[in-house]
Design an enzyme around this catalytic site. Structure first.
Site, PDB file in Angstrom:
ATOM      1  N   LYS A 190      65.640  76.520  -7.491  1.00 30.67           N
ATOM      2  CA  LYS A 190      64.599  75.904  -7.637  1.00 30.67           C
ATOM      3  C   LYS A 190      63.147  76.377  -7.136  1.00 30.67           C
ATOM      4  O   LYS A 190      62.940  76.608  -6.039  1.00 30.67           O
ATOM      5  CB  LYS A 190      65.044  74.449  -6.524  1.00 30.67           C
ATOM      6  CG  LYS A 190      63.852  73.536  -6.049  1.00 30.67           C
ATOM      7  CD  LYS A 190      63.112  72.902  -7.200  1.00 30.67           C
ATOM      8  CE  LYS A 190      62.053  71.758  -6.735  1.00 30.67           C
ATOM      9  NZ  LYS A 190      61.005  72.387  -6.238  1.00 30.67           N
ATOM     10  N   GLU A 268      64.089  82.902   5.171  1.00 37.57           N
ATOM     11  CA  GLU A 268      62.787  83.934   5.435  1.00 37.57           C
ATOM     12  C   GLU A 268      61.810  82.628   5.711  1.00 37.57           C
ATOM     13  O   GLU A 268      61.314  81.937   4.830  1.00 37.57           O
ATOM     14  CB  GLU A 268      62.381  84.700   4.214  1.00 37.57           C
ATOM     15  CG  GLU A 268      61.607  85.789   4.684  1.00 37.57           C
ATOM     16  CD  GLU A 268      60.154  85.359   4.348  1.00 37.57           C
ATOM     17  OE1 GLU A 268      59.303  84.946   5.165  1.00 37.57           O
ATOM     18  OE2 GLU A 268      59.704  85.449   3.149  1.00 37.57           O
ATOM     19  N   CYS A 302      53.127  84.775   4.569  1.00 38.84           N
ATOM     20  CA  CYS A 302      54.047  84.700   5.714  1.00 38.84           C
ATOM     21  C   CYS A 302      53.850  85.734   6.689  1.00 38.84           C
ATOM     22  O   CYS A 302      54.060  85.502   7.794  1.00 38.84           O
ATOM     23  CB  CYS A 302      55.233  84.039   5.562  1.00 38.84           C
ATOM     24  SG  CYS A 302      56.178  85.360   4.590  1.00 38.84           S
ATOM     25  N   GLU A 397      50.473  78.619  11.546  1.00 37.69           N
ATOM     26  CA  GLU A 397      50.223  79.558  10.439  1.00 37.69           C
ATOM     27  C   GLU A 397      48.735  78.685   9.964  1.00 37.69           C
ATOM     28  O   GLU A 397      48.999  77.668   9.535  1.00 37.69           O
ATOM     29  CB  GLU A 397      51.170  79.644   9.278  1.00 37.69           C
ATOM     30  CG  GLU A 397      52.337  80.680   9.837  1.00 37.69           C
ATOM     31  CD  GLU A 397      53.285  80.931   8.521  1.00 37.69           C
ATOM     32  OE1 GLU A 397      53.388  81.965   8.113  1.00 37.69           O
ATOM     33  OE2 GLU A 397      53.942  79.804   8.194  1.00 37.69           O
TER      34      GLU A 397
END
Length: 498
Positions: A190, A268, A302, A397
Site C-alpha cells: 500500500k 522504520e 526522517c 519532526e
C-alpha cells in the site's frame, strides 16, 4: 510556478505502460469495486495528475488471497531464478530512469536531479538483494548427541505486507519489496495516497521482468481508505509480516493491530536527528554536510537534521557560513533548471512548518534568514537561532526546510541534549578528533551515525533506528533477516555403526 499546460506535456512524456491509473492485484490492473477514485495532485501547481482507485477491504483481501496462492510456487523457485528476475527488474528500471524520475517530480515535487538519484537508489535494492538471495545460508550446529545432527535453515516468512510513505515514493517501495521477493515471500503493498504512481510504475516493470501474478500487488487508496486497507493487512491470518515506514504514531497503531495475530513487524519510524558541530570540526565539511542532510528533499526526510547543536567556539563562524549557503538555495518547480528545493508535499505539511516556526518565535527564537511561505506549497529555506528544548521543533519532526540552531558548551552537554528524545534513528556529528569520534559515537543512542558527512543512505548498510524510531533493519546483508524465519532440524537415527 509552472503552467498546467506545461505539466500536461510533462505527463505525456511518460509512456502509458508506466503511467498506470489502476491498482495491480493478482497480476490484473483493476478499478475499485464501487468505481470510486481519488486525485493524485502535483504539489507545485496543485493540479490533478491522475485519478487512481480507492480500494477497500474486499479488494485488499483478494490481493492477499492472490499472494497466498502465488506463494508456494514462488518460494519453490531457486534463489538463482528469483535473483535473475530481480536483476531484470533493476535493468528495466534503469532503462526507464527518466520516465520514473518525471513521475516522481510530478507527484512528489522534488527536483529532477534528486528524483534521478532516488531512482538509482531504488533500483540498487533489487540489484543488492538479487545477490543476497543466493547467500541465504543456514548452519550446522555441533550436536550434544552422538546419534543426532542439528541443522538451522532460513525460510521465507510467507505472505507479507508493505506500507510506504510519500517522501521517497520509489526507494521505500523497493527497500521493502526487494528483500521480501528475493527470499521467496510474496507482498501486497500500500503506497502513500500522495504518491501512488511511482509504486504502480514499479509494479508494471515487475510484471514485465517476469515476477509472477500475485507475487507483488499494489493496492491504492486515499487517506480515509488507509485505515481500512491497513486493518485488512494486519488482521488477515494469511499475512505473516508487515514492513512499514512512516510516523511513530501510525507505527504504534499498526504494531498493536499486528499483535493480535502475533505478526512479525519491521518498523522504520520518526526521527529527531541531532547535528552536532564541535569546535574542532572542519567547517567547510560541516556546512556541506548540514546542507545535504537538512535541505535535501525540502527537509522532508526522517533522517533530516532536526536539531543543530553548535559549540560556542565556532558558533558564529558556522552560522555565517551556513546562512550564506542557505541564502543561495534555488526554490521552485522540480523541473526548472538549477532548482534545489521544491514544494512541500501538501497543505498540512506547510501548516505544520508554519506552526513550528511560529511556536519557536513566540518562545524567543529568531529568524536569521528565510521569508516563510513563498507561494502555494513552497516554503523559504530558513535558519532559526536561539532554539531551546521546549520548542516544538526541538521535540517533533519539522519535516521542512528550516534549520533550528542552538549553542552548547561541552561535549557532555551536546550528548545529553542529543539523547534527550524518545527517538533514535539518525544522528550526525562533525569532529576531527579521533578520540571524540569514538566517545561521542558510543554515547549517542541512535541506530545510524553520520560522522563528518550528511549523506548516509546506501543499500549496502543497515538502515533503522532504536527506541521509538523503529524495529529491524533494511538494506545490507542484515536486510533479509526480517523477511525470513529460522527452522531448527534435529535429525536423529544417526547412531554410529557397531
Amino acid at each position: 510556478m509552472r503552467s498546467p499546460t506545461r505539466y500536461r506535456r510533462r505527463v505525456a512524456t511518460v509512456s502509458s505502460d508506466l503511467l498506470r491509473t489502476q491498482a495491480y492485484v493478482g497480476g490484473q490492473w483493476i478499478d475499485a469495486d464501487d468505481g470510486r477514485s481519488f486525485p493524485v495532485v502535483n504539489p507545485s501547481t496543485r493540479e490533478t495528475i491522475a485519478d487512481v482507485p480507492r480500494l477497500g477491504a474486499a479488494e485488499t483481501r483478494r490481493a492477499v488471497e492472490a499472494a497466498d496462492q502465488a506463494l508456494p510456487a514462488w518460494r519453490a523457485w531457486s534463489a538463482k531464478e528469483r535473483a535473475a528476475v530481480l536483476r531484470r527488474l533493476a535493468s528495466l528500471a534503469a532503462e526507464r530512469e527518466g520516465e520514473l524520475a518525471t513521475l516522481m517530480v510530478l507527484e512528489q515535487g522534488k527536483p529532477m536531479a534528486e528524483a534521478r538519484t532516488e531512482v538509482a537508489y531504488a533500483l540498487s535494492f533489487y540489484e543488492w538483494f538479487a545477490e543476497e538471495a543466493k547467500r541465504l545460508d543456514g548452519a550446522i550446529v555441533p550436536s550434544p548427541w552422538p546419534d543426532k545432527r542439528i541443522l538451522v535453515t532460513r525460510e521465507p516468512v510467507g505472505v507479507t505486507a508493505g506500507i510506504t510513505p510519500w517522501n521517497f515514493p520509489s526507494a521505500m517501495v523497493t527497500r521493502k519489496s526487494a528483500p521480501a521477493l528475493a527470499v521467496g515471500c510474496t507482498m501486497v503493498l500500500k503506497p502513500a495516497e500522495q504518491t501512488p504512481l511511482s509504486a504502480l510504475a514499479l509494479a508494471a516493470l515487475a510484471a514485465e521482468a517476469g515476477v509472477p501474478p500475485g507475487v507483488f500487488s499494489v493496492v491504492t487508496g486515499d487517506a480515509t481508505d488507509a485505515p481500512v486497507i491497513g486493518a485488512e493487512l494486519t488482521s488477515n491470518p494469511r499475512v505473516r509480516k508487515l514492513g512499514f515506514t512512516g510516523s511513530t504514531e501510525v507505527g504504534k497503531l499498526l504494531m498493536r493491530q499486528c499483535a493480535e495475530q502475533v505478526m512479525k513487524v519491521s518498523l522504520e519510524l520518526g526521527g529527531n536527528a541531532p547535528f552536532i558541530v564541535f569546535d574542532d570540526a572542519d567547517l567547510e565539511v560541516a556546512v556541506t554536510a548540514a546542507m545535504v542532510c537538512k535541505f535535501r528533499n525540502s527537509g522532508q526526510t526522517c533522517i533530516s537534521a532536526n536539531r543543530m547543536l553548535v559549540q560556542e567556539g565556532i558558533y558564529d563562524d558556522f552560522l555565517a557560513r551556513l546562512t550564506d549557503a542557505v541564502g543561495r538555495l534555488e526554490v521552485g518547480d522540480g523541473f526548472a533548471e538549477g532548482v534545489q528545493v521544491g514544494p512541500l508535499i501538501d497543505e498540512p505539511a506547510v501548516t505544520k512548518v508554519e506552526a513550528h516556526v511560529g511556536d519557536a518565535l513566540e518562545l524567543g527564537a529568531e529568524v536569521v534568514t528565510g521569508n516563510g511561505r513563498i507561494d502555494g506549497q513552497f516554503y523559504s529555506p530558513s535558519i532559526l537561532v536561539d532554539v531551546t528544548p521546549e520548542m516544538r521543533m526541538s521535540r517533533e519532526e519539522t519535516f521542512g526546510p528550516v534549520a533550528a540552531i542552538a549553542r552548547f558548551a561541552t561535549e557532555d552537554e551536546a550528548v545529553r541534549i542529543a539523547n534527550a528524545t524518545p527517538y533514535g534513528l539518525a544522528a550526525y556529528y562533525m569532529t576531527t578528533d579521533l578520540g571524540r569520534t569514538w566517545r561521542v559515537g558510543e554515547a549517542l543512542e541512535y541506530g545510524i551515525l553520520g560522522v563528518n558527512t550528511g549523506l548516509i543512505s546506501t543499500e549496502v548498510a543497515p538502515f533503522g533506528g532504536v527506541k521509538e524510531s523503529g524495529i529491524g533493519r533494511e538494506g545490507s546483508s542484515y536486510g533479509t533477516d526480517d523477511w525470513t524465519e529460522l527452522k531448527y532440524w534435529a535429525v536423529g537415527g544417526l547412531a554410529p555403526a557397531h
